[in-house]
Enzyme design. Structure first.
Site, PDB file in Angstrom:
ATOM      1  N   HIS A   1       1.319   5.224  -6.703  1.00 12.53           N
ATOM      2  CA  HIS A   1       0.922   4.346  -5.596  1.00 12.53           C
ATOM      3  C   HIS A   1       1.887   3.152  -5.564  1.00 12.53           C
ATOM      4  O   HIS A   1       1.515   2.021  -5.852  1.00 12.53           O
ATOM      5  CB  HIS A   1      -0.526   3.880  -5.786  1.00 12.53           C
ATOM      6  CG  HIS A   1      -1.161   3.334  -4.538  1.00 12.53           C
ATOM      7  ND1 HIS A   1      -0.510   3.273  -3.312  1.00 12.53           N
ATOM      8  CD2 HIS A   1      -2.406   2.806  -4.317  1.00 12.53           C
ATOM      9  CE1 HIS A   1      -1.312   2.740  -2.413  1.00 12.53           C
ATOM     10  NE2 HIS A   1      -2.460   2.455  -2.991  1.00 12.53           N
TER      11      HIS A   1
ATOM     12  N   ARG B   1       0.056   9.751   2.775  1.00 18.77           N
ATOM     13  CA  ARG B   1      -0.932   9.668   1.692  1.00 18.77           C
ATOM     14  C   ARG B   1      -1.417  11.087   1.458  1.00 18.77           C
ATOM     15  O   ARG B   1      -2.003  11.704   2.370  1.00 18.77           O
ATOM     16  CB  ARG B   1      -2.073   8.740   2.081  1.00 18.77           C
ATOM     17  CG  ARG B   1      -3.254   8.839   1.128  1.00 18.77           C
ATOM     18  CD  ARG B   1      -4.242   7.715   1.294  1.00 18.77           C
ATOM     19  NE  ARG B   1      -3.706   6.469   0.762  1.00 18.77           N
ATOM     20  CZ  ARG B   1      -4.437   5.398   0.485  1.00 18.77           C
ATOM     21  NH1 ARG B   1      -5.736   5.402   0.694  1.00 18.77           N
ATOM     22  NH2 ARG B   1      -3.872   4.301  -0.002  1.00 18.77           N
TER      23      ARG B   1
ATOM     24  N   CYS C   1      -7.030  -2.998  -7.201  1.00 18.70           N
ATOM     25  CA  CYS C   1      -6.345  -2.565  -5.970  1.00 18.70           C
ATOM     26  C   CYS C   1      -7.305  -2.382  -4.803  1.00 18.70           C
ATOM     27  O   CYS C   1      -6.888  -2.424  -3.650  1.00 18.70           O
ATOM     28  CB  CYS C   1      -5.587  -1.276  -6.232  1.00 18.70           C
ATOM     29  SG  CYS C   1      -6.654   0.068  -6.804  1.00 18.70           S
TER      30      CYS C   1
ATOM     31  N   GLN D   1       1.116  -0.221  -3.729  1.00 20.39           N
ATOM     32  CA  GLN D   1       0.150  -1.065  -4.433  1.00 20.39           C
ATOM     33  C   GLN D   1       0.848  -1.895  -5.517  1.00 20.39           C
ATOM     34  O   GLN D   1       0.598  -3.101  -5.648  1.00 20.39           O
ATOM     35  CB  GLN D   1      -0.940  -0.195  -5.062  1.00 20.39           C
ATOM     36  CG  GLN D   1      -2.027  -1.004  -5.728  1.00 20.39           C
ATOM     37  CD  GLN D   1      -2.789  -1.882  -4.744  1.00 20.39           C
ATOM     38  OE1 GLN D   1      -3.248  -1.398  -3.727  1.00 20.39           O
ATOM     39  NE2 GLN D   1      -2.922  -3.163  -5.034  1.00 20.39           N
TER      40      GLN D   1
ATOM     41  N   ASP E   1      -9.176  -0.266 -11.975  1.00 20.65           N
ATOM     42  CA  ASP E   1      -9.258   0.555 -10.767  1.00 20.65           C
ATOM     43  C   ASP E   1     -10.452   1.488 -10.963  1.00 20.65           C
ATOM     44  O   ASP E   1     -10.988   1.612 -12.081  1.00 20.65           O
ATOM     45  CB  ASP E   1      -7.944   1.343 -10.583  1.00 20.65           C
ATOM     46  CG  ASP E   1      -7.924   2.190  -9.307  1.00 20.65           C
ATOM     47  OD1 ASP E   1      -8.737   1.939  -8.391  1.00 20.65           O
ATOM     48  OD2 ASP E   1      -7.096   3.118  -9.231  1.00 20.65           O
TER      49      ASP E   1
HETATM   50  N1   CP Z   1      -5.562  -0.125  -2.341  1.00 21.34           N
HETATM   51  C1   CP Z   1      -5.465   0.792  -1.359  1.00 21.34           C
HETATM   52  O1   CP Z   1      -4.509   1.582  -1.294  1.00 21.34           O
HETATM   53  O2   CP Z   1      -6.475   0.754  -0.439  1.00 21.34           O
HETATM   54  P1   CP Z   1      -6.773   1.868   0.662  1.00 21.34           P
HETATM   55  O3   CP Z   1      -7.126   3.129  -0.070  1.00 21.34           O
HETATM   56  O4   CP Z   1      -7.897   1.324   1.472  1.00 21.34           O
HETATM   57  O5   CP Z   1      -5.531   2.083   1.486  1.00 21.34           O
HETATM   58  N1  NVA Z   2      -6.844   5.455  -7.892  1.00 26.19           N
HETATM   59  C1  NVA Z   2      -7.410   5.314  -6.577  1.00 26.19           C
HETATM   60  C2  NVA Z   2      -6.690   4.255  -5.807  1.00 26.19           C
HETATM   61  C3  NVA Z   2      -7.200   4.008  -4.420  1.00 26.19           C
HETATM   62  C4  NVA Z   2      -6.406   2.981  -3.682  1.00 26.19           C
HETATM   63  C5  NVA Z   2      -7.370   6.645  -5.854  1.00 26.19           C
HETATM   64  O1  NVA Z   2      -6.364   7.360  -5.981  1.00 26.19           O
HETATM   65  O2  NVA Z   2      -8.348   6.999  -5.205  1.00 26.19           O
END
Ligand code: CP
Ligand code: NVA
Length: 300
Positions: free
Chosen positions: A127, A100, A253, A130, A213
């Site tokens: 992502h 990540r 999400c 997701q 989101d």
């Molecule tokens: N939706 C999602 O990726 O959640 P987290 O950021 O908690 O991993």
């Molecule tokens: N768009 C958000 C998704 C988190 C799961 C982010 O990148 O923070």
């Protein structure tokens, strides 16, 4: 076909459907297997996570393997040592790497040099994990994906990008509604044959699902105040769900900022499927690990 899952575009329709089918089988069977016996997944995180970290680790355990959590700051990813050296080291020890990252190029760099499959656990641009859970949840609700109508209301961000790429492969009919300046890439909209409708009340009319989101993604905290102003009018409220119609379910999400992109009455209301989505993160990521690390065949 790529050995990595950096974006949904690394899949074709057959592989996408194979992952979803495996995930469904795993869910129905409460599957515990041995695909990852003796295998290790390294999980590097530059940003916080609840769902992604937990489901990757639980998935590895359910498949008989092991996951090692690495805080990117402790590792010094790109700081203490270059991304390439981290990748080359990890590749000598583990059978797969998830990451990540702040910048998509970091996970792409890991994939270039790790020599083992690399799974994008969220970047600023994509992502994919997701989107797999999102599709699984839609399929559970509507019994199919092709022709299912989904309105995405909010920020044209990483989550929307992966959803649109998935929509293009699965035949979802997507309507996107964002304020000015927050639209997704025009080429991506075209590839997904998605419609763009500025007014969220018009965008949601007659859809099967309304998705939103956060307005401020991780890493954009400095823009939070400006974004709060810019996104005024794009909150998913009971009135917006009313405009969608009684058939529409609600998706997010998570994590959510209640009172901003959605109000709690919708997110915790009867039409919400947010915790099914969260559950399906586990089943879909198990499928990803089984196919990418565990050698589970893609067809047959
Ligand atoms: N939706 C999602 O990726 O959640 P987290 O950021 O908690 O991993
Ligand atoms: N768009 C958000 C998704 C988190 C799961 C982010 O990148 O923070």
């Amino acid at each position: 076909m790529s050995n990595h899952l950096l974006s949904i575009s690394d899949l074709d329709a057959d592989r996408l459907h194979a992952l979803l089918k495996t995930a469904e089988q795993f869910k129905n069977a409460r599957y515990r297997g041995s695909e990852l016996r003796g295998k290790t997944l390294a999980m590097i995180f530059e940003k916080p996570s609840l769902r992604t970290r937990t489901t990757l680790e639980v998935a590895a355990v359910h498949l008989g393997g092991h996951a090692v959590y690495l805080d990117a700051r402790q590792v010094g990813l790109g700081v203490r040592e270059p991304v390439r050296d981290v990748a080359e080291n990890l590749g000598r020890w583990v059978e797969g790497v998830s990451a990540r990252v702040n910048k998509h190029e970091t996970v792409a760099g890991l994939a270039e040099f790790a020599g083992v499959p690399v799974i994008n656990a969220l970047s600023d641009a994509h992502h994919p994990l997701q989107a797999l859970a999102d599709l699984m949840t839609l399929k559970e609700n509507f019994g199919r994906l092709a022709g299912v109508r989904l309105a995405y209301v909010g920020d044209g961000n990483n989550v929307l990008t992966s959803l649109l790429e998935a929509a293009a492969l699965a035949g979802l009919e997507v309507v996107v509604s964002t304020p000015e300046g927050y639209e997704p890439d025009a080429g991506l909209l075209e590839r997904a044959q998605a419609r763009f409708v500025r007014d969220p009340y018009q965008a949601v009319q007659g859809v099967d699902a309304v998705y939103t989101d956060v307005w401020t993604s991780m890493g954009q905290e400095a823009e939070a105040e400006q974004r709060l102003r810019d996104f005024g009018g794009y909150t998913v409220t009971p009135e917006l769900m009313e405009a969608a119609g009684a058939q529409a379910i609600f998706l997010h999400c998570l994590p959510a900022h209640y009172g901003e992109e959605v109000v709690e009455a919708v997110a915790h209301g009867p039409r919400s499927r947010i915790f099914d989505q969260a559950e399906n993160r586990l089943h879909t990521v198990k499928a990803v690990l089984a196919h990418y690390l565990g050698g589970r065949p893609w067809s047959g």
